[in-house]
Design an enzyme around this catalytic site. Structure first.
Site, short mmCIF file in Angstrom:
data_model
loop_
_atom_site.label_atom_id
_atom_site.label_comp_id
_atom_site.label_asym_id
_atom_site.label_seq_id
_atom_site.Cartn_x
_atom_site.Cartn_y
_atom_site.Cartn_z
CE LYS A 83 -19.19 -113.47 -24.90
NZ LYS A 83 -19.52 -114.74 -24.20
CD GLU A 113 -18.94 -118.06 -22.51
OE1 GLU A 113 -20.17 -118.00 -22.67
OE2 GLU A 113 -18.15 -117.25 -23.01
CG HIS A 141 -23.75 -120.77 -19.53
ND1 HIS A 141 -22.62 -120.79 -20.33
CD2 HIS A 141 -23.44 -119.96 -18.48
CE1 HIS A 141 -21.69 -120.03 -19.79
NE2 HIS A 141 -22.16 -119.52 -18.67
CG ASP A 144 -3.75 -110.40 -33.00
OD1 ASP A 144 -4.55 -110.26 -32.06
OD2 ASP A 144 -2.98 -109.48 -33.36
#
Length: 418
Positions: free
Chosen positions: A259, A81, A373, A275
Protein backbone atom coordinates in the site's frame (compact mmCIF):
# COMPACT_ATOMS: atom_id res chain seq x y z
CA UNK A 1 17.01 21.37 -16.16
CA UNK A 2 17.59 20.05 -12.66
CA UNK A 3 15.06 18.41 -10.36
CA UNK A 4 17.20 19.29 -7.32
CA UNK A 5 15.61 22.36 -5.73
CA UNK A 6 16.83 22.65 -2.12
CA UNK A 7 14.22 24.06 0.22
CA UNK A 8 11.40 23.54 -2.29
CA UNK A 9 9.00 22.65 0.53
CA UNK A 10 9.69 26.00 2.22
CA UNK A 11 8.41 28.02 -0.75
CA UNK A 12 4.84 29.24 -1.14
CA UNK A 13 2.62 27.41 -3.68
CA UNK A 14 3.05 30.34 -6.08
CA UNK A 15 6.84 30.28 -5.75
CA UNK A 16 6.95 26.50 -6.24
CA UNK A 17 4.94 26.69 -9.44
CA UNK A 18 7.08 29.56 -10.72
CA UNK A 19 10.21 27.46 -10.11
CA UNK A 20 8.77 24.49 -12.01
CA UNK A 21 7.54 26.59 -14.91
CA UNK A 22 10.87 28.41 -15.15
CA UNK A 23 12.72 25.09 -15.39
CA UNK A 24 10.36 23.75 -18.05
CA UNK A 25 9.63 27.01 -19.89
CA UNK A 26 5.86 26.49 -19.80
CA UNK A 27 3.30 29.20 -20.39
CA UNK A 28 1.20 31.50 -18.23
CA UNK A 29 -1.81 29.55 -19.50
CA UNK A 30 -0.37 26.42 -17.90
CA UNK A 31 -0.02 28.35 -14.65
CA UNK A 32 -3.60 29.63 -14.54
CA UNK A 33 -5.02 26.27 -15.56
CA UNK A 34 -3.37 24.17 -12.85
CA UNK A 35 -4.31 26.73 -10.19
CA UNK A 36 -7.95 26.24 -11.12
CA UNK A 37 -8.41 29.70 -12.55
CA UNK A 38 -9.08 28.33 -16.02
CA UNK A 39 -9.01 24.58 -15.73
CA UNK A 40 -11.40 21.71 -15.21
CA UNK A 41 -15.07 22.74 -15.49
CA UNK A 42 -18.43 21.15 -14.76
CA UNK A 43 -18.87 20.83 -18.53
CA UNK A 44 -15.62 18.83 -18.72
CA UNK A 45 -16.89 16.59 -15.94
CA UNK A 46 -20.23 16.07 -17.67
CA UNK A 47 -18.46 14.85 -20.81
CA UNK A 48 -16.38 12.31 -18.88
CA UNK A 49 -18.94 10.41 -16.78
CA UNK A 50 -22.69 10.14 -16.33
CA UNK A 51 -25.08 11.78 -13.83
CA UNK A 52 -22.60 14.57 -13.08
CA UNK A 53 -23.44 17.06 -10.32
CA UNK A 54 -19.97 18.42 -9.54
CA UNK A 55 -16.36 17.36 -9.09
CA UNK A 56 -13.89 16.71 -6.30
CA UNK A 57 -10.57 18.60 -6.47
CA UNK A 58 -7.51 16.65 -5.30
CA UNK A 59 -4.27 18.46 -4.39
CA UNK A 60 -1.37 18.07 -6.83
CA UNK A 61 2.14 18.32 -5.43
CA UNK A 62 5.46 18.10 -7.28
CA UNK A 63 8.03 15.55 -6.14
CA UNK A 64 11.53 16.91 -6.74
CA UNK A 65 15.02 15.33 -6.81
CA UNK A 66 14.06 12.57 -9.24
CA UNK A 67 16.52 11.38 -11.85
CA UNK A 68 15.25 8.49 -13.99
CA UNK A 69 17.54 6.79 -16.51
CA UNK A 70 19.91 9.73 -16.39
CA UNK A 71 17.27 12.45 -16.92
CA UNK A 72 15.99 14.83 -14.24
CA UNK A 73 12.22 14.93 -13.93
CA UNK A 74 9.61 16.76 -11.88
CA UNK A 75 6.85 14.36 -10.83
CA UNK A 76 3.23 15.56 -10.38
CA UNK A 77 1.43 13.58 -7.68
CA UNK A 78 -2.31 13.83 -6.99
CA UNK A 79 -3.13 12.68 -3.47
CA UNK A 80 -5.10 13.67 -0.38
CA UNK A 81 -2.64 11.99 2.02
CA UNK A 82 -0.07 14.12 3.87
CA UNK A 83 3.62 13.13 3.74
CA UNK A 84 3.45 11.19 0.45
CA UNK A 85 5.00 13.87 -1.77
CA UNK A 86 7.53 14.91 0.86
CA UNK A 87 8.60 11.30 1.46
CA UNK A 88 9.08 10.59 -2.25
CA UNK A 89 11.14 13.76 -2.70
CA UNK A 90 13.33 12.99 0.29
CA UNK A 91 13.94 9.41 -0.83
CA UNK A 92 14.81 10.52 -4.36
CA UNK A 93 17.36 12.97 -2.93
CA UNK A 94 19.26 10.02 -1.42
CA UNK A 95 19.64 8.45 -4.89
CA UNK A 96 20.46 11.60 -6.82
CA UNK A 97 24.26 11.43 -6.46
CA UNK A 98 24.38 7.66 -6.95
CA UNK A 99 22.77 7.90 -10.39
CA UNK A 100 19.10 8.07 -9.52
CA UNK A 101 16.75 5.36 -10.76
CA UNK A 102 17.61 2.92 -13.54
CA UNK A 103 14.72 1.10 -15.21
CA UNK A 104 13.80 -1.59 -17.72
CA UNK A 105 10.54 -2.31 -19.55
CA UNK A 106 9.26 -5.58 -21.00
CA UNK A 107 6.89 -3.98 -23.54
CA UNK A 108 3.27 -2.94 -23.86
CA UNK A 109 1.48 -6.28 -24.29
CA UNK A 110 -1.97 -6.60 -22.73
CA UNK A 111 -4.12 -9.71 -22.46
CA UNK A 112 -7.69 -10.02 -23.70
CA UNK A 113 -9.50 -13.07 -22.28
CA UNK A 114 -12.15 -15.04 -24.19
CA UNK A 115 -13.82 -17.71 -22.04
CA UNK A 116 -15.23 -20.74 -23.92
CA UNK A 117 -17.64 -23.16 -22.17
CA UNK A 118 -19.96 -26.06 -23.12
CA UNK A 119 -17.14 -27.96 -24.82
CA UNK A 120 -17.54 -31.66 -25.55
CA UNK A 121 -13.79 -32.07 -26.13
CA UNK A 122 -11.94 -29.20 -24.40
CA UNK A 123 -8.41 -30.24 -25.42
CA UNK A 124 -9.45 -30.61 -29.03
CA UNK A 125 -10.96 -27.10 -28.83
CA UNK A 126 -7.67 -25.76 -27.41
CA UNK A 127 -5.75 -27.31 -30.28
CA UNK A 128 -8.19 -25.98 -32.91
CA UNK A 129 -7.76 -22.42 -31.61
CA UNK A 130 -4.00 -22.64 -32.10
CA UNK A 131 -4.54 -24.11 -35.58
CA UNK A 132 -6.54 -20.99 -36.53
CA UNK A 133 -4.14 -18.53 -34.89
CA UNK A 134 -3.36 -16.47 -37.99
CA UNK A 135 -7.04 -16.13 -38.89
CA UNK A 136 -7.89 -15.04 -35.33
CA UNK A 137 -5.07 -12.48 -35.20
CA UNK A 138 -6.02 -11.07 -38.60
CA UNK A 139 -9.65 -10.58 -37.54
CA UNK A 140 -8.50 -8.85 -34.35
CA UNK A 141 -6.25 -6.46 -36.23
CA UNK A 142 -8.99 -5.52 -38.67
CA UNK A 143 -10.74 -3.88 -35.72
CA UNK A 144 -8.01 -1.25 -35.16
CA UNK A 145 -5.98 -0.46 -38.29
CA UNK A 146 -4.63 2.73 -36.67
CA UNK A 147 -3.04 0.77 -33.81
CA UNK A 148 -1.62 -1.70 -36.32
CA UNK A 149 -0.15 1.14 -38.39
CA UNK A 150 1.87 2.20 -35.33
CA UNK A 151 3.28 -1.31 -34.93
CA UNK A 152 0.74 -2.48 -32.38
CA UNK A 153 -2.17 -4.87 -32.53
CA UNK A 154 -2.72 -8.56 -31.81
CA UNK A 155 0.58 -10.45 -31.84
CA UNK A 156 -0.02 -13.93 -30.44
CA UNK A 157 -2.31 -16.27 -28.49
CA UNK A 158 -1.96 -18.00 -25.14
CA UNK A 159 -4.68 -20.64 -24.68
CA UNK A 160 -5.24 -22.04 -21.20
CA UNK A 161 -7.31 -24.88 -19.73
CA UNK A 162 -9.21 -24.05 -16.54
CA UNK A 163 -10.95 -26.66 -14.40
CA UNK A 164 -14.29 -25.30 -13.23
CA UNK A 165 -16.75 -26.79 -10.75
CA UNK A 166 -18.71 -28.66 -13.45
CA UNK A 167 -16.55 -28.66 -16.55
CA UNK A 168 -13.23 -27.84 -18.12
CA UNK A 169 -13.31 -24.47 -19.84
CA UNK A 170 -10.86 -23.02 -22.35
CA UNK A 171 -9.69 -19.42 -21.90
CA UNK A 172 -8.01 -17.88 -24.92
CA UNK A 173 -5.68 -14.97 -24.19
CA UNK A 174 -5.20 -12.49 -27.02
CA UNK A 175 -1.76 -10.91 -26.63
CA UNK A 176 -2.15 -7.36 -27.92
CA UNK A 177 0.50 -4.66 -28.16
CA UNK A 178 -1.32 -1.46 -27.20
CA UNK A 179 1.71 0.86 -27.62
CA UNK A 180 1.04 4.29 -26.04
CA UNK A 181 -2.53 3.49 -24.98
CA UNK A 182 -3.52 1.76 -21.77
CA UNK A 183 -5.42 -0.42 -24.20
CA UNK A 184 -8.70 -1.42 -22.55
CA UNK A 185 -10.91 -0.24 -25.40
CA UNK A 186 -8.76 -1.79 -28.12
CA UNK A 187 -8.45 -5.11 -26.29
CA UNK A 188 -12.15 -5.35 -25.45
CA UNK A 189 -13.18 -4.50 -29.02
CA UNK A 190 -10.92 -7.22 -30.43
CA UNK A 191 -12.07 -9.81 -27.88
CA UNK A 192 -15.71 -9.16 -28.68
CA UNK A 193 -15.18 -9.12 -32.44
CA UNK A 194 -13.41 -12.50 -32.51
CA UNK A 195 -15.87 -14.32 -30.24
CA UNK A 196 -18.28 -15.58 -32.97
CA UNK A 197 -15.31 -17.02 -34.86
CA UNK A 198 -14.11 -18.78 -31.70
CA UNK A 199 -17.53 -20.35 -31.20
CA UNK A 200 -17.44 -21.63 -34.78
CA UNK A 201 -13.94 -23.05 -34.37
CA UNK A 202 -14.58 -24.78 -31.04
CA UNK A 203 -18.30 -25.57 -31.10
CA UNK A 204 -18.52 -24.05 -27.63
CA UNK A 205 -20.16 -20.99 -26.10
CA UNK A 206 -18.24 -17.78 -25.41
CA UNK A 207 -19.14 -16.17 -22.08
CA UNK A 208 -16.65 -13.51 -20.96
CA UNK A 209 -14.62 -11.46 -23.46
CA UNK A 210 -12.65 -8.71 -21.75
CA UNK A 211 -9.12 -7.59 -20.96
CA UNK A 212 -7.20 -8.76 -17.89
CA UNK A 213 -5.80 -6.14 -15.54
CA UNK A 214 -3.01 -8.53 -14.54
CA UNK A 215 -0.60 -6.97 -17.04
CA UNK A 216 2.18 -9.52 -16.60
CA UNK A 217 3.58 -8.78 -20.06
CA UNK A 218 3.88 -5.08 -19.24
CA UNK A 219 6.39 -5.19 -16.40
CA UNK A 220 8.58 -2.30 -15.28
CA UNK A 221 11.63 -2.79 -13.08
CA UNK A 222 13.44 0.07 -11.36
CA UNK A 223 16.50 -0.02 -9.12
CA UNK A 224 18.34 2.59 -7.09
CA UNK A 225 21.09 2.90 -4.52
CA UNK A 226 20.13 4.97 -1.46
CA UNK A 227 23.26 6.60 -0.11
CA UNK A 228 24.00 5.90 3.59
CA UNK A 229 20.44 6.72 4.73
CA UNK A 230 21.15 6.03 8.43
CA UNK A 231 24.61 7.67 8.65
CA UNK A 232 26.21 4.36 9.54
CA UNK A 233 23.72 3.43 12.28
CA UNK A 234 24.00 -0.36 12.10
CA UNK A 235 20.97 -0.96 14.32
CA UNK A 236 18.75 1.13 12.05
CA UNK A 237 20.12 -0.63 8.94
CA UNK A 238 19.37 -4.00 10.55
CA UNK A 239 15.85 -2.85 11.41
CA UNK A 240 15.32 -1.76 7.80
CA UNK A 241 16.35 -5.16 6.46
CA UNK A 242 14.24 -7.04 9.04
CA UNK A 243 11.19 -4.99 8.03
CA UNK A 244 11.68 -5.81 4.34
CA UNK A 245 12.10 -9.50 5.17
CA UNK A 246 8.76 -9.55 6.99
CA UNK A 247 7.01 -8.14 3.91
CA UNK A 248 8.09 -11.21 1.95
CA UNK A 249 6.98 -13.65 4.65
CA UNK A 250 3.77 -12.23 6.10
CA UNK A 251 0.77 -11.15 3.98
CA UNK A 252 -0.50 -8.88 6.75
CA UNK A 253 2.71 -6.85 6.58
CA UNK A 254 2.96 -7.20 2.79
CA UNK A 255 -0.46 -5.59 2.32
CA UNK A 256 0.62 -2.43 4.17
CA UNK A 257 4.09 -2.51 2.61
CA UNK A 258 2.60 -2.60 -0.91
CA UNK A 259 0.00 0.00 0.00
CA UNK A 260 2.90 2.34 0.74
CA UNK A 261 4.31 1.63 -2.72
CA UNK A 262 0.93 2.39 -4.27
CA UNK A 263 0.75 5.70 -2.36
CA UNK A 264 3.36 6.90 -4.83
CA UNK A 265 2.32 4.96 -7.91
CA UNK A 266 -1.39 5.80 -7.69
CA UNK A 267 -0.66 9.49 -7.10
CA UNK A 268 1.19 9.76 -10.42
CA UNK A 269 -1.33 7.52 -12.20
CA UNK A 270 -4.16 9.78 -11.01
CA UNK A 271 -2.31 13.00 -11.86
CA UNK A 272 -1.86 11.82 -15.46
CA UNK A 273 -5.48 10.75 -15.90
CA UNK A 274 -4.77 7.03 -15.96
CA UNK A 275 -6.84 4.27 -14.37
CA UNK A 276 -5.83 3.94 -10.72
CA UNK A 277 -8.10 0.93 -10.14
CA UNK A 278 -6.61 -1.01 -13.05
CA UNK A 279 -3.05 -0.33 -11.89
CA UNK A 280 -3.86 -1.16 -8.26
CA UNK A 281 -5.60 -4.42 -9.24
CA UNK A 282 -2.71 -5.46 -11.48
CA UNK A 283 -0.06 -4.68 -8.87
CA UNK A 284 -1.75 -6.61 -6.06
CA UNK A 285 -2.53 -9.57 -8.34
CA UNK A 286 1.12 -9.63 -9.43
CA UNK A 287 2.20 -9.61 -5.78
CA UNK A 288 0.23 -12.86 -5.42
CA UNK A 289 1.34 -14.54 -8.65
CA UNK A 290 3.60 -17.01 -6.81
CA UNK A 291 0.60 -18.29 -4.85
CA UNK A 292 1.47 -16.21 -1.79
CA UNK A 293 1.01 -12.46 -1.42
CA UNK A 294 4.47 -10.83 -1.18
CA UNK A 295 6.34 -7.56 -1.49
CA UNK A 296 6.67 -5.86 -4.89
CA UNK A 297 10.16 -4.71 -3.88
CA UNK A 298 13.44 -6.34 -2.89
CA UNK A 299 16.16 -4.75 -0.74
CA UNK A 300 19.88 -5.50 -0.30
CA UNK A 301 22.83 -3.99 1.49
CA UNK A 302 25.33 -2.11 -0.66
CA UNK A 303 28.75 -0.62 -0.07
CA UNK A 304 29.46 2.13 2.45
CA UNK A 305 26.20 1.62 4.35
CA UNK A 306 24.08 2.16 1.24
CA UNK A 307 20.86 0.26 0.61
CA UNK A 308 19.93 -1.03 -2.86
CA UNK A 309 16.29 -1.43 -3.84
CA UNK A 310 14.48 -2.97 -6.79
CA UNK A 311 10.80 -2.89 -7.72
CA UNK A 312 9.05 -5.15 -10.22
CA UNK A 313 5.50 -4.12 -11.05
CA UNK A 314 2.98 -4.33 -13.93
CA UNK A 315 1.98 -0.86 -15.16
CA UNK A 316 -0.79 -0.54 -17.71
CA UNK A 317 -0.69 3.22 -18.32
CA UNK A 318 -1.05 5.27 -21.45
CA UNK A 319 -0.94 8.72 -23.00
CA UNK A 320 -3.72 8.14 -25.52
CA UNK A 321 -7.44 7.95 -24.83
CA UNK A 322 -9.61 8.37 -21.74
CA UNK A 323 -8.94 11.11 -19.22
CA UNK A 324 -5.29 11.35 -20.28
CA UNK A 325 -6.45 13.54 -23.17
CA UNK A 326 -9.87 14.70 -21.93
CA UNK A 327 -8.77 16.20 -18.62
CA UNK A 328 -6.78 19.45 -18.91
CA UNK A 329 -4.86 18.90 -15.65
CA UNK A 330 -3.89 15.39 -16.75
CA UNK A 331 -2.49 16.86 -19.96
CA UNK A 332 -0.64 19.47 -17.89
CA UNK A 333 0.87 16.71 -15.76
CA UNK A 334 2.32 14.95 -18.81
CA UNK A 335 3.81 18.30 -19.85
CA UNK A 336 5.50 18.61 -16.47
CA UNK A 337 6.83 15.06 -16.78
CA UNK A 338 7.98 15.77 -20.35
CA UNK A 339 6.92 12.26 -21.41
CA UNK A 340 6.29 11.40 -25.05
CA UNK A 341 5.61 7.67 -24.64
CA UNK A 342 3.68 5.44 -22.26
CA UNK A 343 6.91 3.53 -21.71
CA UNK A 344 8.70 6.58 -20.30
CA UNK A 345 5.70 7.35 -18.09
CA UNK A 346 5.69 3.79 -16.72
CA UNK A 347 9.43 3.93 -15.98
CA UNK A 348 8.96 7.13 -13.94
CA UNK A 349 5.95 5.74 -12.08
CA UNK A 350 7.83 2.60 -11.03
CA UNK A 351 10.69 4.78 -9.76
CA UNK A 352 8.27 6.76 -7.61
CA UNK A 353 6.89 3.51 -6.18
CA UNK A 354 10.39 2.40 -5.18
CA UNK A 355 11.16 5.79 -3.60
CA UNK A 356 7.89 5.74 -1.67
CA UNK A 357 8.58 2.26 -0.34
CA UNK A 358 12.08 3.22 0.78
CA UNK A 359 10.77 6.28 2.62
CA UNK A 360 8.14 4.28 4.46
CA UNK A 361 10.50 1.53 5.58
CA UNK A 362 13.15 4.08 6.59
CA UNK A 363 10.65 5.83 8.85
CA UNK A 364 9.55 2.53 10.39
CA UNK A 365 13.16 1.52 11.01
CA UNK A 366 13.99 4.73 12.87
CA UNK A 367 11.51 7.11 14.52
CA UNK A 368 8.35 5.33 13.37
CA UNK A 369 5.89 6.32 10.67
CA UNK A 370 3.51 8.39 12.75
CA UNK A 371 5.53 11.36 13.98
CA UNK A 372 6.45 12.73 10.57
CA UNK A 373 3.05 11.87 9.12
CA UNK A 374 1.14 13.56 11.94
CA UNK A 375 3.30 16.66 11.78
CA UNK A 376 2.19 17.14 8.17
CA UNK A 377 -1.37 16.10 9.00
CA UNK A 378 -1.44 18.83 11.65
CA UNK A 379 -2.06 21.38 8.89
CA UNK A 380 -5.35 19.65 8.08
CA UNK A 381 -6.30 19.47 11.76
CA UNK A 382 -5.53 23.16 12.23
CA UNK A 383 -7.91 24.02 9.39
CA UNK A 384 -10.55 21.70 10.89
CA UNK A 385 -10.13 23.53 14.22
CA UNK A 386 -10.94 26.86 12.57
CA UNK A 387 -7.47 28.32 11.97
CA UNK A 388 -7.04 30.92 9.26
CA UNK A 389 -4.56 30.22 6.46
CA UNK A 390 -2.14 32.74 7.97
CA UNK A 391 -2.11 30.93 11.33
CA UNK A 392 -1.47 27.36 10.13
CA UNK A 393 2.36 27.45 10.00
CA UNK A 394 2.51 28.99 13.49
CA UNK A 395 0.11 26.34 14.86
CA UNK A 396 2.19 23.50 13.39
CA UNK A 397 5.34 25.06 14.86
CA UNK A 398 3.76 25.27 18.33
CA UNK A 399 2.38 21.72 18.13
CA UNK A 400 5.81 20.43 17.08
CA UNK A 401 7.48 22.13 20.05
CA UNK A 402 4.85 20.64 22.34
CA UNK A 403 5.42 17.25 20.74
CA UNK A 404 1.76 16.32 20.40
CA UNK A 405 -0.52 16.30 17.37
CA UNK A 406 -3.88 15.33 18.87
CA UNK A 407 -6.86 17.26 17.57
CA UNK A 408 -7.85 18.57 20.99
CA UNK A 409 -4.32 19.97 21.49
CA UNK A 410 -4.35 21.57 18.05
CA UNK A 411 -7.75 23.09 18.79
CA UNK A 412 -6.48 24.52 22.07
CA UNK A 413 -3.57 26.17 20.25
CA UNK A 414 -5.97 27.70 17.69
CA UNK A 415 -8.18 29.06 20.48
CA UNK A 416 -5.15 30.53 22.27
CA UNK A 417 -4.29 32.53 19.14
CA UNK A 418 -7.78 33.92 18.64
Amino acid sequence: MTSRIPGFYKLSPEQRLDKILANLELSEEDKTMVRGQNGFTIQDADRMIENVVGYLPVPIGIAVNFKVDGEDVFVPMATEEPSVVAAASNAAKMTYHTGGFTTSYTGSIMRGQVQITNLKAPYEALARIYEHKEEIIQLCNEQDPTLVSFGGGAKDLDVQMIQGDDEKMVVMHLLIDTKDAMGANAVNTMAEAVSPLIETITGGKVVLRILSNLADRRIVRARATFEDPFQGDEAAIANFMRATELANLDPYRAATHNKGIMNGISAVVLATGNDTRAVEAGAHAYASISGRYKSLTQWELGENNSIIGMIEVPLAVGLIGGATQAHPVAKWSTKILQVKTAERLARIIASVGLAQNFAGIKALASEGIQRGHMKLHARNMAAMAGASSGQIDKIVELATKKGTFRFDDIKAIVQSLN
